[in-house]
Design a protein around this motif. Structure first.
Motif, PDB file in Angstrom:
ATOM      1  N   VAL A   1       0.824  -1.215   0.000  1.00 36.00           N
ATOM      2  CA  VAL A   1       0.000   0.000   0.000  1.00 36.00           C
ATOM      3  C   VAL A   1       0.854   1.258   0.000  1.00 36.00           C
ATOM      4  O   VAL A   1       0.320   2.371  -0.036  1.00 36.00           O
ATOM      5  CB  VAL A   1      -0.951   0.011   1.223  1.00 36.00           C
ATOM      6  CG1 VAL A   1      -1.957  -1.120   1.120  1.00 36.00           C
ATOM      7  CG2 VAL A   1      -0.178  -0.059   2.520  1.00 36.00           C
ATOM      8  N   ASP A   2       2.160   1.078   0.014  1.00 34.79           N
ATOM      9  CA  ASP A   2       3.059   2.233   0.070  1.00 34.79           C
ATOM     10  C   ASP A   2       2.870   3.209  -1.083  1.00 34.79           C
ATOM     11  O   ASP A   2       2.888   4.435  -0.859  1.00 34.79           O
ATOM     12  CB  ASP A   2       4.524   1.768   0.141  1.00 34.79           C
ATOM     13  CG  ASP A   2       4.839   1.084   1.465  1.00 34.79           C
ATOM     14  OD1 ASP A   2       4.009   1.168   2.387  1.00 34.79           O
ATOM     15  OD2 ASP A   2       5.915   0.469   1.584  1.00 34.79           O
ATOM     16  N   PRO A   3       2.666   2.750  -2.343  1.00 32.35           N
ATOM     17  CA  PRO A   3       2.454   3.742  -3.419  1.00 32.35           C
ATOM     18  C   PRO A   3       1.205   4.594  -3.205  1.00 32.35           C
ATOM     19  O   PRO A   3       1.199   5.790  -3.530  1.00 32.35           O
ATOM     20  CB  PRO A   3       2.317   2.876  -4.674  1.00 32.35           C
ATOM     21  CG  PRO A   3       3.002   1.596  -4.345  1.00 32.35           C
ATOM     22  CD  PRO A   3       2.803   1.401  -2.879  1.00 32.35           C
ATOM     23  N   PHE A   4       0.151   3.984  -2.650  1.00 33.92           N
ATOM     24  CA  PHE A   4      -1.079   4.754  -2.399  1.00 33.92           C
ATOM     25  C   PHE A   4      -0.839   5.828  -1.333  1.00 33.92           C
ATOM     26  O   PHE A   4      -1.272   6.969  -1.478  1.00 33.92           O
ATOM     27  CB  PHE A   4      -2.219   3.833  -1.973  1.00 33.92           C
ATOM     28  CG  PHE A   4      -2.572   2.815  -3.014  1.00 33.92           C
ATOM     29  CD1 PHE A   4      -3.144   3.192  -4.228  1.00 33.92           C
ATOM     30  CD2 PHE A   4      -2.333   1.468  -2.794  1.00 33.92           C
ATOM     31  CE1 PHE A   4      -3.472   2.270  -5.190  1.00 33.92           C
ATOM     32  CE2 PHE A   4      -2.662   0.526  -3.767  1.00 33.92           C
ATOM     33  CZ  PHE A   4      -3.238   0.921  -4.962  1.00 33.92           C
ATOM     34  N   ILE A   5      -0.124   5.452  -0.264  1.00 34.25           N
ATOM     35  CA  ILE A   5       0.158   6.414   0.810  1.00 34.25           C
ATOM     36  C   ILE A   5       1.067   7.516   0.276  1.00 34.25           C
ATOM     37  O   ILE A   5       0.873   8.703   0.582  1.00 34.25           O
ATOM     38  CB  ILE A   5       0.790   5.694   2.026  1.00 34.25           C
ATOM     39  CG1 ILE A   5      -0.189   4.667   2.602  1.00 34.25           C
ATOM     40  CG2 ILE A   5       1.206   6.693   3.089  1.00 34.25           C
ATOM     41  CD1 ILE A   5       0.387   3.783   3.683  1.00 34.25           C
ATOM     42  N   GLU A   6       2.032   7.136  -0.540  1.00 39.30           N
ATOM     43  CA  GLU A   6       2.942   8.125  -1.135  1.00 39.30           C
ATOM     44  C   GLU A   6       2.171   9.096  -2.034  1.00 39.30           C
ATOM     45  O   GLU A   6       2.418  10.310  -2.010  1.00 39.30           O
ATOM     46  CB  GLU A   6       4.027   7.397  -1.931  1.00 39.30           C
ATOM     47  CG  GLU A   6       5.162   8.277  -2.378  1.00 39.30           C
ATOM     48  CD  GLU A   6       5.989   8.824  -1.218  1.00 39.30           C
ATOM     49  OE1 GLU A   6       6.313  10.028  -1.270  1.00 39.30           O
ATOM     50  OE2 GLU A   6       6.299   8.082  -0.269  1.00 39.30           O
ATOM     51  N   ALA A   7       1.217   8.576  -2.804  1.00 41.01           N
ATOM     52  CA  ALA A   7       0.412   9.435  -3.680  1.00 41.01           C
ATOM     53  C   ALA A   7      -0.436  10.401  -2.847  1.00 41.01           C
ATOM     54  O   ALA A   7      -0.591  11.583  -3.210  1.00 41.01           O
ATOM     55  CB  ALA A   7      -0.477   8.591  -4.582  1.00 41.01           C
ATOM     56  N   GLU A   8      -0.993   9.909  -1.744  1.00 41.50           N
ATOM     57  CA  GLU A   8      -1.779  10.779  -0.853  1.00 41.50           C
ATOM     58  C   GLU A   8      -0.900  11.884  -0.273  1.00 41.50           C
ATOM     59  O   GLU A   8      -1.321  13.028  -0.148  1.00 41.50           O
ATOM     60  CB  GLU A   8      -2.411   9.957   0.269  1.00 41.50           C
ATOM     61  CG  GLU A   8      -3.549   9.062  -0.172  1.00 41.50           C
ATOM     62  CD  GLU A   8      -4.732   9.879  -0.658  1.00 41.50           C
ATOM     63  OE1 GLU A   8      -5.151  10.843   0.025  1.00 41.50           O
ATOM     64  OE2 GLU A   8      -5.248   9.558  -1.748  1.00 41.50           O
TER      65      GLU A   8
END
Length: 191
Positions: free
Chosen positions: A3-10
């Motif tokens: 889920v790291d890419p999603f958190i990074e995008a947020e």
């Protein structure tokens, strides 16, 4: 799925990382640790302790186990637990030497006949009486493959080994072979 890419995008979108981690049920500390790829404080401390453990183990010539290494570290002022020392030693492949159990080598046969003491417990050397009085001994030597038994025959007058034999067992044949070797080398009574 990470889920790291999603958190990074947020985060790039200006939203709160804390809220994104809560919604995705992910630890913020784990997210930041994976993001930086830097070892955490525990890993750094483990590396330091492992070096000190290796040093103490080398000084003891590989004989110290976790309890003794822990005690040595405590004397040096290092604060750590014994289980942590044991874990780090396991990871590094270090272990102490164990005391070997004492092996019982002489098991008397209750049915065997009692033999007379022809030497009469007199073991004083007399150079004039070569090949008159012999005595023997059996000892055992620990090896990597198991026990090695050594039988020796000694001339009391010269205090020299006149016959010997080795075997991986402690039976009568071992002593008999040592006596045969002594008779071959000294030829008592046949001079």
């Amino acid at each position: 799925m990470t889920v790291d890419p999603f958190i990074e995008a947020e985060k790039q979108g200006g939203h709160s990382v804390k809220r994104a981690c809560e919604l995705l049920q992910v630890s913020r500390a784990a997210f930041y640790a994976r993001r930086t790829d830097a070892p955490g404080p525990r890993a750094v401390r483990d590396a330091e302790l492992t070096e000190k453990i290796t040093e103490v183990h080398a000084v003891s010539r590989g004989s110290y186990g976790a309890p003794r290494i822990h005690a040595a570290l405590q004397r040096e002022g290092e604060r750590c637990g014994r289980r942590r020392v044991a874990r780090l030693m396991r990871q590094r492949g270090l272990q102490g030497q164990h005391r070997r159990r004492r092996q019982r080598t002489t098991i008397p046969d209750p049915r065997a006949a009692v033999r007379p003491d022809l030497v009469l417990r007199d073991f004083q050397p007399n150079p004039a009486k070569l090949d008159v009085r012999w005595c023997g001994d059996v000892t055992y030597i620990p090896t990597e493959e198991g026990w090695l038994y050594l039988a020796t025959v000694i001339d009391i007058a010269s205090r020299r080994v006149v016959g010997w034999a080795t075997a991986d067992h402690l039976r009568t044949e071992l002593v008999a072979e040592a006596l045969r070797a002594a008779c071959r080398s000294r030829r008592p009574g046949g001079r």
